[in-house]
Design a protein around this motif. Structure first.
Motif, PDB file in Angstrom:
ATOM      1  N   ARG A  54     -26.097 -13.212  44.656  1.00  0.00           N
ATOM      2  CA  ARG A  54     -25.765 -14.627  44.530  1.00  0.00           C
ATOM      3  C   ARG A  54     -24.636 -15.035  45.470  1.00  0.00           C
ATOM      4  O   ARG A  54     -24.083 -16.124  45.362  1.00  0.00           O
ATOM      5  N   ALA A  55     -24.271 -14.173  46.423  1.00  0.00           N
ATOM      6  CA  ALA A  55     -23.042 -14.373  47.180  1.00  0.00           C
ATOM      7  C   ALA A  55     -23.129 -15.480  48.227  1.00  0.00           C
ATOM      8  O   ALA A  55     -22.133 -16.136  48.517  1.00  0.00           O
ATOM      9  N   ALA A  56     -24.269 -15.691  48.848  1.00  0.00           N
ATOM     10  CA  ALA A  56     -24.331 -16.551  50.025  1.00  0.00           C
ATOM     11  C   ALA A  56     -24.549 -18.018  49.679  1.00  0.00           C
ATOM     12  O   ALA A  56     -25.675 -18.488  49.554  1.00  0.00           O
ATOM     13  N   ILE A  57     -23.470 -18.753  49.514  1.00  0.00           N
ATOM     14  CA  ILE A  57     -23.538 -20.206  49.397  1.00  0.00           C
ATOM     15  C   ILE A  57     -23.719 -20.801  50.796  1.00  0.00           C
ATOM     16  O   ILE A  57     -24.474 -21.748  50.994  1.00  0.00           O
ATOM     17  N   VAL A  58     -23.012 -20.243  51.762  1.00  0.00           N
ATOM     18  CA  VAL A  58     -23.171 -20.612  53.171  1.00  0.00           C
ATOM     19  C   VAL A  58     -23.912 -19.461  53.849  1.00  0.00           C
ATOM     20  O   VAL A  58     -23.422 -18.330  53.856  1.00  0.00           O
ATOM     21  N   ARG A 110     -16.813 -12.678  52.215  1.00  0.00           N
ATOM     22  CA  ARG A 110     -17.294 -13.143  53.513  1.00  0.00           C
ATOM     23  C   ARG A 110     -17.818 -14.580  53.390  1.00  0.00           C
ATOM     24  O   ARG A 110     -17.579 -15.427  54.271  1.00  0.00           O
ATOM     25  N   ASP A 111     -18.506 -14.854  52.312  1.00  0.00           N
ATOM     26  CA  ASP A 111     -19.030 -16.196  52.090  1.00  0.00           C
ATOM     27  C   ASP A 111     -17.894 -17.194  51.883  1.00  0.00           C
ATOM     28  O   ASP A 111     -17.943 -18.321  52.395  1.00  0.00           O
ATOM     29  N   VAL A 112     -16.864 -16.802  51.146  1.00  0.00           N
ATOM     30  CA  VAL A 112     -15.708 -17.689  50.957  1.00  0.00           C
ATOM     31  C   VAL A 112     -15.053 -17.990  52.306  1.00  0.00           C
ATOM     32  O   VAL A 112     -14.622 -19.119  52.563  1.00  0.00           O
ATOM     33  N   ALA A 113     -14.988 -16.986  53.184  1.00  0.00           N
ATOM     34  CA  ALA A 113     -14.430 -17.219  54.522  1.00  0.00           C
ATOM     35  C   ALA A 113     -15.278 -18.242  55.281  1.00  0.00           C
ATOM     36  O   ALA A 113     -14.741 -19.122  55.972  1.00  0.00           O
ATOM     37  N   ARG A 114     -16.596 -18.150  55.160  1.00  0.00           N
ATOM     38  CA  ARG A 114     -17.463 -19.147  55.815  1.00  0.00           C
ATOM     39  C   ARG A 114     -17.242 -20.533  55.229  1.00  0.00           C
ATOM     40  O   ARG A 114     -17.213 -21.544  55.949  1.00  0.00           O
ATOM     41  N   ARG A 115     -17.085 -20.604  53.912  1.00  0.00           N
ATOM     42  CA  ARG A 115     -16.819 -21.904  53.281  1.00  0.00           C
ATOM     43  C   ARG A 115     -15.517 -22.499  53.825  1.00  0.00           C
ATOM     44  O   ARG A 115     -15.430 -23.705  54.096  1.00  0.00           O
ATOM     45  N   MET A 116     -14.506 -21.649  53.977  1.00  0.00           N
ATOM     46  CA  MET A 116     -13.223 -22.133  54.476  1.00  0.00           C
ATOM     47  C   MET A 116     -13.343 -22.589  55.920  1.00  0.00           C
ATOM     48  O   MET A 116     -12.752 -23.606  56.328  1.00  0.00           O
ATOM     49  N   ASN A 262     -13.264 -18.617  39.748  1.00  0.00           N
ATOM     50  CA  ASN A 262     -13.763 -19.117  41.030  1.00  0.00           C
ATOM     51  C   ASN A 262     -14.938 -18.314  41.575  1.00  0.00           C
ATOM     52  O   ASN A 262     -15.667 -18.789  42.441  1.00  0.00           O
ATOM     53  N   ASN A 263     -15.146 -17.101  41.063  1.00  0.00           N
ATOM     54  CA  ASN A 263     -16.157 -16.212  41.638  1.00  0.00           C
ATOM     55  C   ASN A 263     -17.545 -16.568  41.121  1.00  0.00           C
ATOM     56  O   ASN A 263     -17.922 -16.207  40.009  1.00  0.00           O
ATOM     57  N   ASP A 264     -18.326 -17.271  41.944  1.00  0.00           N
ATOM     58  CA  ASP A 264     -19.631 -17.745  41.493  1.00  0.00           C
ATOM     59  C   ASP A 264     -20.700 -16.666  41.487  1.00  0.00           C
ATOM     60  O   ASP A 264     -21.858 -16.946  41.189  1.00  0.00           O
ATOM     61  N   THR A 265     -20.334 -15.428  41.811  1.00  0.00           N
ATOM     62  CA  THR A 265     -21.291 -14.328  41.669  1.00  0.00           C
ATOM     63  C   THR A 265     -21.177 -13.661  40.299  1.00  0.00           C
ATOM     64  O   THR A 265     -21.941 -12.758  39.987  1.00  0.00           O
TER      65      THR A 265
END
Length: 291
Positions: A54-58, A110-116, A262-265
């Protein structure tokens, strides 16, 4: 099949397992008692844990971003990291260090970094397990590795990360940090030990020693979960020390939510309303201080 009922006691047991002294076997024994049967415990355990699927939001290949795995100088050894930045950046941007939980540099961070990065920053997610070879695939192994880290060296590697981003040709020289859980505690340590840090955002992170607070120069944004008794026990002493030292800070406590909200996974602990509000506050704070 209906979703198993997850109680606060189960979430607390998982927190004890992932952050304190309870091992995997002890956790499953405790969860079995709480759930009533081993079958129920086996069904509930994955809901408490993070699910990398479920990690990749972006998406990793999002064309709006330029991303890469990099290495850069740490204090005494090479650091690994994941760098993300807007593909259409027209000039230098503020930089944000995204610091992982006690599972290391995984797909979620890594996904949070992409979101940022999509918010308009150069985002670097360091792997603080780099001195031990880097983050392994197995999360239980990663958690064990954190116990082997040298605390002073780890903080020094964080300070080196600030210096690296200060001089990076894609940044404007202003560097902030946001961290979650273990990473929230590391952000507090960076605030104490990195005078060049321009903004610090800690999500449910362990507080620094009160006598170190006077060394902080960066403004702080501190997010806490209302049900997180373990971490929240240090809030008042931290607040008192910040007030006594005349530091700039804001504390938000999100009532009724758990550590790692905050961890949506993590299906059982994620709280979208709190996470969305905290994220918007974080982005606004970083834009104000890193422009």
């Amino acid at each position: 099949m209906s979703r198993p009922q997850i109680t606060q006691a189960m979430i607390d047991a998982y927190d004890e397992y992932t952050h304190l002294t309870l091992d995997r076997r002890g956790f499953m024994e405790k969860l079995t008692k709480l759930a009533g049967t081993s079958a129920a415990a086996a069904a509930i355990a994955p809901l408490l844990a993070a699910n990398s699927a479920r990690a990749a939001i972006v998406p990793e290949d999002d064309t709006r971003l330029h991303t890469e795995d990099i290495t850069y100088p740490g204090e005494n050894a090479e650091m690994k990291g994941y760098l993300a930045r807007p593909a259409d950046a027209q000039g230098p941007l503020g930089a944000v260090i995204v610091i992982h939980e006690n599972r290391g540099l995984n797909a979620h961070i890594r996904d949070v970094a992409r979101r940022m990065a999509l918010e308009g920053f150069v985002a670097l997610a360091p792997d603080f397990l780099s001195p031990l070879g880097g983050t392994p695939e197995d999360e239980d192994q990663a958690r064990q590795m954190f116990r082997q880290l040298d605390r002073d060296q780890t903080v020094a590697n964080g300070v080196a990360t600030v210096a690296f981003l200060e001089d990076h040709d894609g940044t404007n020289g202003r560097v902030g940090a946001v961290g979650f859980c273990w990473g929230g505690g590391m952000v507090n340590q960076l605030a104490v030990n990195a005078p060049a840090l321009d903004a610090a955002v800690a999500y449910y992170g362990a507080q620094p020693d009160a006598e170190e607070v006077d060394q902080i120069s960066a403004p702080l944004l501190l997010h806490y979960a209302g049900l997180d008794e373990r971490i929240n026990a240090g809030i008042e002493d931290y607040r008192d020390a910040l007030d006594a030292a005349g530091k700039e800070y804001t504390i938000h406590v999100y009532e009724g939510v758990n550590h790692a909200f905050n961890n949506d996974t993590s299906e059982a602990r994620y709280d979208k309303e709190a996470a969305d509000l905290a994220w918007q506050r974080t982005v606004d704070f970083l834009k104000e201080n890193l422009a």
